[in-house]
Design a protein around this motif. Structure first.
Motif, PDB file in Angstrom:
ATOM      1  N   ALA A 278       0.808  -1.216   0.000  1.00 45.53           N
ATOM      2  CA  ALA A 278       0.000   0.000   0.000  1.00 45.53           C
ATOM      3  C   ALA A 278       0.842   1.268   0.000  1.00 45.53           C
ATOM      4  O   ALA A 278       0.395   2.323  -0.459  1.00 45.53           O
ATOM      5  CB  ALA A 278      -0.934   0.001   1.205  1.00 45.53           C
ATOM      6  N   VAL A 279       2.076   1.173   0.526  1.00 51.47           N
ATOM      7  CA  VAL A 279       2.935   2.362   0.573  1.00 51.47           C
ATOM      8  C   VAL A 279       4.077   2.262  -0.436  1.00 51.47           C
ATOM      9  O   VAL A 279       5.113   2.902  -0.283  1.00 51.47           O
ATOM     10  CB  VAL A 279       3.491   2.594   2.001  1.00 51.47           C
ATOM     11  N   TRP A 280       3.895   1.436  -1.475  1.00 44.90           N
ATOM     12  CA  TRP A 280       4.804   1.326  -2.610  1.00 44.90           C
ATOM     13  C   TRP A 280       6.155   0.718  -2.250  1.00 44.90           C
ATOM     14  O   TRP A 280       7.139   0.932  -2.949  1.00 44.90           O
ATOM     15  CB  TRP A 280       5.008   2.698  -3.284  1.00 44.90           C
ATOM     16  N   MET A 310      -1.180  -5.318  -6.723  1.00 44.25           N
ATOM     17  CA  MET A 310      -0.046  -4.415  -6.505  1.00 44.25           C
ATOM     18  C   MET A 310       0.597  -4.040  -7.836  1.00 44.25           C
ATOM     19  O   MET A 310       0.919  -2.862  -8.077  1.00 44.25           O
ATOM     20  CB  MET A 310       0.981  -5.088  -5.591  1.00 44.25           C
ATOM     21  N   GLU A 311       0.782  -5.021  -8.728  1.00 42.78           N
ATOM     22  CA  GLU A 311       1.410  -4.749 -10.019  1.00 42.78           C
ATOM     23  C   GLU A 311       0.558  -3.814 -10.859  1.00 42.78           C
ATOM     24  O   GLU A 311       1.088  -2.935 -11.561  1.00 42.78           O
ATOM     25  CB  GLU A 311       1.643  -6.068 -10.752  1.00 42.78           C
ATOM     26  N   GLU A 312      -0.760  -3.975 -10.799  1.00 42.02           N
ATOM     27  CA  GLU A 312      -1.652  -3.081 -11.542  1.00 42.02           C
ATOM     28  C   GLU A 312      -1.566  -1.655 -11.008  1.00 42.02           C
ATOM     29  O   GLU A 312      -1.576  -0.690 -11.783  1.00 42.02           O
ATOM     30  CB  GLU A 312      -3.087  -3.595 -11.465  1.00 42.02           C
ATOM     31  N   ARG A 313      -1.469  -1.518  -9.700  1.00 41.02           N
ATOM     32  CA  ARG A 313      -1.349  -0.189  -9.098  1.00 41.02           C
ATOM     33  C   ARG A 313      -0.030   0.465  -9.491  1.00 41.02           C
ATOM     34  O   ARG A 313       0.027   1.670  -9.771  1.00 41.02           O
ATOM     35  CB  ARG A 313      -1.442  -0.277  -7.577  1.00 41.02           C
ATOM     36  N   ILE A 314       1.043  -0.357  -9.539  1.00 41.40           N
ATOM     37  CA  ILE A 314       2.352   0.179  -9.912  1.00 41.40           C
ATOM     38  C   ILE A 314       2.343   0.643 -11.359  1.00 41.40           C
ATOM     39  O   ILE A 314       2.845   1.730 -11.689  1.00 41.40           O
ATOM     40  CB  ILE A 314       3.450  -0.880  -9.678  1.00 41.40           C
ATOM     41  N   GLU A 320       0.707   7.235 -14.972  1.00 45.28           N
ATOM     42  CA  GLU A 320       0.286   8.569 -14.552  1.00 45.28           C
ATOM     43  C   GLU A 320       1.487   9.516 -14.486  1.00 45.28           C
ATOM     44  O   GLU A 320       1.414  10.666 -14.951  1.00 45.28           O
ATOM     45  CB  GLU A 320      -0.385   8.486 -13.176  1.00 45.28           C
ATOM     46  N   GLU A 321       2.601   9.018 -13.947  1.00 36.60           N
ATOM     47  CA  GLU A 321       3.792   9.857 -13.835  1.00 36.60           C
ATOM     48  C   GLU A 321       4.382  10.156 -15.209  1.00 36.60           C
ATOM     49  O   GLU A 321       4.870  11.267 -15.452  1.00 36.60           O
ATOM     50  CB  GLU A 321       4.835   9.162 -12.943  1.00 36.60           C
ATOM     51  N   LYS A 322       4.305   9.171 -16.097  1.00 34.36           N
ATOM     52  CA  LYS A 322       4.831   9.381 -17.448  1.00 34.36           C
ATOM     53  C   LYS A 322       4.050  10.460 -18.164  1.00 34.36           C
ATOM     54  O   LYS A 322       4.623  11.338 -18.826  1.00 34.36           O
ATOM     55  CB  LYS A 322       4.772   8.066 -18.228  1.00 34.36           C
ATOM     56  N   ASN A 323       2.722  10.417 -18.031  1.00 31.55           N
ATOM     57  CA  ASN A 323       1.871  11.427 -18.673  1.00 31.55           C
ATOM     58  C   ASN A 323       2.085  12.804 -18.050  1.00 31.55           C
ATOM     59  O   ASN A 323       2.019  13.827 -18.730  1.00 31.55           O
ATOM     60  CB  ASN A 323       0.400  11.035 -18.561  1.00 31.55           C
ATOM     61  N   ARG A 324       2.317  12.804 -16.742  1.00 30.36           N
ATOM     62  CA  ARG A 324       2.481  14.077 -16.036  1.00 30.36           C
ATOM     63  C   ARG A 324       3.723  14.813 -16.506  1.00 30.36           C
ATOM     64  O   ARG A 324       3.746  16.046 -16.631  1.00 30.36           O
ATOM     65  CB  ARG A 324       2.564  13.816 -14.536  1.00 30.36           C
ATOM     66  N   TYR A 325       4.816  14.018 -16.763  1.00 31.78           N
ATOM     67  CA  TYR A 325       6.077  14.645 -17.146  1.00 31.78           C
ATOM     68  C   TYR A 325       6.334  14.608 -18.651  1.00 31.78           C
ATOM     69  O   TYR A 325       7.396  15.004 -19.108  1.00 31.78           O
ATOM     70  CB  TYR A 325       7.239  13.958 -16.416  1.00 31.78           C
TER      71      TYR A 325
END
Length: 339
Positions: A278-280, A310-314, A320-325
């Motif tokens: 849950a906390v990566w 967990m893998e789906e969340r990762i 999301e991070e890729k799109n953000r940057y």
């Protein structure tokens, strides 16, 4: 009444009736619960403590008679009172020597602190003769200069033994042991009903009960281990509540303490794995899930489900991070200018 007043005077206590109570004087058997407001003053009128204002709220004192309360004189004067009565008692120094320690505990409680915070692990008399500060100048002065005190007591309620549920602190060791299974079952019922916060509190109280008993035993001794084995399922249930509430780091801390002592506790590894996920903490989560499978291969489907989630969340987080940057560091297109 006059005879009681004479008896008190002989003991170094002077009673002044301010407002009479109602009914007959009750029988104050051991185990009776008394609820009262108090105001403690020096003989010059300086107020030290007042239960109506302490901690910014009005909270009466509750006392179980016969439980060897540190300030014995309070029990002595209360048994001379009727319910609803208000009286002032001027008590000689021999009755008030321990008041600074009692006051420190009451002030700590009103501030939401441990009642024993700041007190050394020695008897009250030893603390009186030490130079250890109580954290309050008025109490330090009183401890260094013992003197008579005036207690203004308003007796609000008198509850006979058996008419109320004892607070944990007032129970005998046997009563605490008998209470724990009841607390455990109540917690389970609350959890099933979806009342997670209430269930968590029940489990916590059960753990506190057993920890209190365990402190009296030597770590590693048979009695200590037996109590620890009783604490473990309560702590695991408490961790389950914290998982639901999203308190993941607390779960990791408690489960780590369990697997340190009990290396084959599969439930502790499983809950810690879920908290890490849950906390990566991917590596830690995978290691704990692997340990779960090693200890209990039948949990394979459950572990596979948790790993997939967990893998789906990762992946979702990485996307999301890729799109953000995306495009953050790319060169912007040139713009034409006219001169």
């Amino acid at each position: 009444m006059e005879e009681e007043a004479r008896n008190l005077l002989e003991e170094g206590i002077r009673k002044k009736l301010v407002s009479p109570g109602k009914g007959e004087l009750q029988s104050f058997h051991n185990g009776t619960k008394v609820i009262f407001h108090y105001r403690t003053s020096l003989c010059d009128g300086t107020v030290l403590d007042d239960s109506r204002t302490m901690g910014g709220r009005s909270k009466p004192m509750e006392l179980i008679l016969g439980k060897k309360f540190k300030l014995a004189v309070w029990e002595r004067i209360i048994i001379t009172m009727r319910q609803g009565e208000l009286a002032e008692f001027t008590c000689d120094t021999k009755h008030t020597a321990l008041y600074p320690l009692v006051s420190q505990s009451l002030r700590n409680i009103s501030a939401g602190k441990d009642p024993l915070e700041g007190q050394r692990h020695c008897c009250g008399i030893a603390q009186i003769h030490s130079h250890h500060s109580l954290g309050h100048k008025d109490l330090d002065h009183l401890q260094a200069n013992p003197q008579p005190l005036v207690f203004a007591i308003e007796l609000l309620e008198v509850l006979p033994p058996g008419s109320f549920q004892l607070d944990v602190w007032a129970m005998t060791d046997e009563e605490k042991l008998e209470l724990v299974p009841q607390i455990h079952e109540e917690g389970n019922m609350l959890f099933k009903q979806g009342k997670i916060a209430e269930a968590s509190e029940k489990y916590y109280n059960g753990i506190a009960c057993l920890k209190n008993l365990q402190m009296k035993e030597h770590p590693g001794d048979q009695a200590w281990v037996k109590l620890d084995l009783m604490i473990t399922p309560l702590l695991l249930n408490y961790c389950q509540c914290k998982l639901v509430q999203g308190q993941y780091y607390e779960v990791i801390e408690h489960c780590s303490s369990l697997v340190f002592k009990y290396e084959d506790n599969v439930k502790a590894y499983y809950k810690r794995a879920k908290a890490h996920a849950a906390v990566w903490n991917e590596a830690e989560a995978r290691a704990d899930f692997a340990k779960v499978l090693q200890l209990d291969p039948s949990l394979g489907p459950s572990v596979a489900k948790e790993l997939k989630a967990m893998e789906e969340r990762i992946r979702a987080k990485e996307k999301e991070e890729k799109n953000r940057y995306k495009g953050l560091f790319s060169t912007p297109p040139a713009t034409a200018t006219t001169g």
